[in-house]
Motif scaffolding. Structure first.
Motif, mmCIF file in Angstrom:
data_model
loop_
_atom_site.group_PDB
_atom_site.id
_atom_site.type_symbol
_atom_site.label_atom_id
_atom_site.label_comp_id
_atom_site.label_asym_id
_atom_site.label_seq_id
_atom_site.Cartn_x
_atom_site.Cartn_y
_atom_site.Cartn_z
ATOM 1 N N ALA A 95 30.300 40.157 33.741
ATOM 2 C CA ALA A 95 29.986 41.041 34.845
ATOM 3 C C ALA A 95 30.650 40.431 36.057
ATOM 4 O O ALA A 95 30.969 39.170 36.294
ATOM 5 N N GLU A 96 31.032 41.081 37.087
ATOM 6 C CA GLU A 96 31.713 40.575 38.390
ATOM 7 C C GLU A 96 30.631 39.589 38.920
ATOM 8 O O GLU A 96 29.505 39.937 39.178
ATOM 9 N N LEU A 97 31.324 38.481 39.178
ATOM 10 C CA LEU A 97 30.344 37.440 40.225
ATOM 11 C C LEU A 97 30.296 37.842 41.774
ATOM 12 O O LEU A 97 31.425 38.179 42.161
ATOM 13 N N SER A 98 29.429 37.498 42.338
ATOM 14 C CA SER A 98 29.407 37.590 43.718
ATOM 15 C C SER A 98 30.202 36.566 44.526
ATOM 16 O O SER A 98 30.438 35.482 43.928
ATOM 17 N N ALA A 99 30.672 37.033 45.708
ATOM 18 C CA ALA A 99 31.109 35.775 46.421
ATOM 19 C C ALA A 99 30.263 34.570 46.714
ATOM 20 O O ALA A 99 30.857 33.402 46.596
ATOM 21 N N ALA A 100 29.022 34.853 46.656
ATOM 22 C CA ALA A 100 28.225 33.766 46.808
ATOM 23 C C ALA A 100 28.138 32.708 45.564
ATOM 24 O O ALA A 100 28.201 31.542 45.636
ATOM 25 N N GLN A 101 28.116 33.329 44.624
ATOM 26 C CA GLN A 101 28.283 32.640 42.895
ATOM 27 C C GLN A 101 29.479 32.012 42.958
ATOM 28 O O GLN A 101 29.607 30.829 42.534
ATOM 29 N N CYS A 102 30.923 32.690 43.268
ATOM 30 C CA CYS A 102 32.104 31.828 43.339
ATOM 31 C C CYS A 102 32.184 30.899 44.313
ATOM 32 O O CYS A 102 32.559 29.705 43.829
ATOM 33 N N LYS A 103 31.449 30.993 45.596
ATOM 34 C CA LYS A 103 31.638 29.770 46.365
ATOM 35 C C LYS A 103 30.806 28.566 45.636
ATOM 36 O O LYS A 103 31.194 27.366 46.070
ATOM 37 N N GLU A 104 29.634 28.793 45.183
ATOM 38 C CA GLU A 104 28.631 27.904 44.507
ATOM 39 C C GLU A 104 29.711 27.134 43.405
ATOM 40 O O GLU A 104 29.473 25.894 43.232
ATOM 41 N N GLU A 105 30.259 28.002 42.859
ATOM 42 C CA GLU A 105 31.025 27.381 41.475
ATOM 43 C C GLU A 105 31.846 26.599 42.010
ATOM 44 O O GLU A 105 32.165 25.419 41.563
ATOM 45 N N ARG A 106 32.687 26.751 42.965
ATOM 46 C CA ARG A 106 33.967 26.035 43.672
ATOM 47 C C ARG A 106 33.280 24.877 44.411
ATOM 48 O O ARG A 106 34.011 23.787 44.106
ATOM 49 N N CYS A 125 36.917 33.224 40.297
ATOM 50 C CA CYS A 125 36.490 32.650 41.608
ATOM 51 C C CYS A 125 37.510 31.628 42.131
ATOM 52 O O CYS A 125 37.550 31.262 43.312
ATOM 53 N N VAL A 126 38.358 30.876 41.405
ATOM 54 C CA VAL A 126 38.850 29.924 41.845
ATOM 55 C C VAL A 126 40.652 30.376 42.342
ATOM 56 O O VAL A 126 40.919 29.975 43.488
ATOM 57 N N CYS A 127 41.129 31.194 41.553
ATOM 58 C CA CYS A 127 42.616 31.486 41.841
ATOM 59 C C CYS A 127 42.842 32.264 43.062
ATOM 60 O O CYS A 127 43.777 31.975 43.793
#
Length: 115
Positions: free
Chosen positions: A32-43, A74-76
């Protein structure tokens, strides 16, 4: 340390983390598509786990584990030419291989294309 130096270190850390992520044999994509907040936290977590690499140390087991669970989507998107200019691709590839991963040839991630 000045604000510019801190930003450069964070950018370098993110870049190294991205190259480590690029080294995954199997590209993990979210079901499922991750939210911008989830991607930021992952980074953020990835940068914290792999920070020691900036100081010439080998990736820790926690850093290598983070590499295995990070999502490319999230990263690229945050890999800009400016970030790429701060890294040594060959060193990053050696670090990736130190985590037990192959680096895909000619893989494009943001502004990076692996050799």
């Amino acid at each position: 340390m000045g604000k510019g130096n801190t930003r450069a270190i964070r950018s370098l850390g993110l870049s190294l983390m991205v190259l480590v992520v690029v080294g995954m044999c199997e590209v993990k994509m979210a079901s499922a598509e991750l939210s911008a907040a989830q991607c930021k936290e992952e980074r953020r977590i990835g940068l914290n786990e792999c920070k020691a690499v900036l100081y010439g140390k080998l990736p820790t087991p926690a850093c290598c584990e983070r590499v295995r669970v990070s999502h490319m989507e999230c990263v690229c998107p945050v890999i800009t030419p400016k970030l790429v200019a701060l890294i040594d691709v060959n060193r990053a590839i050696r670090l990736i291989e130190g985590c037990g991963r192959r680096v895909p040839r000619h893989f494009k991630c943001g502004s990076i294309t692996t050799p």
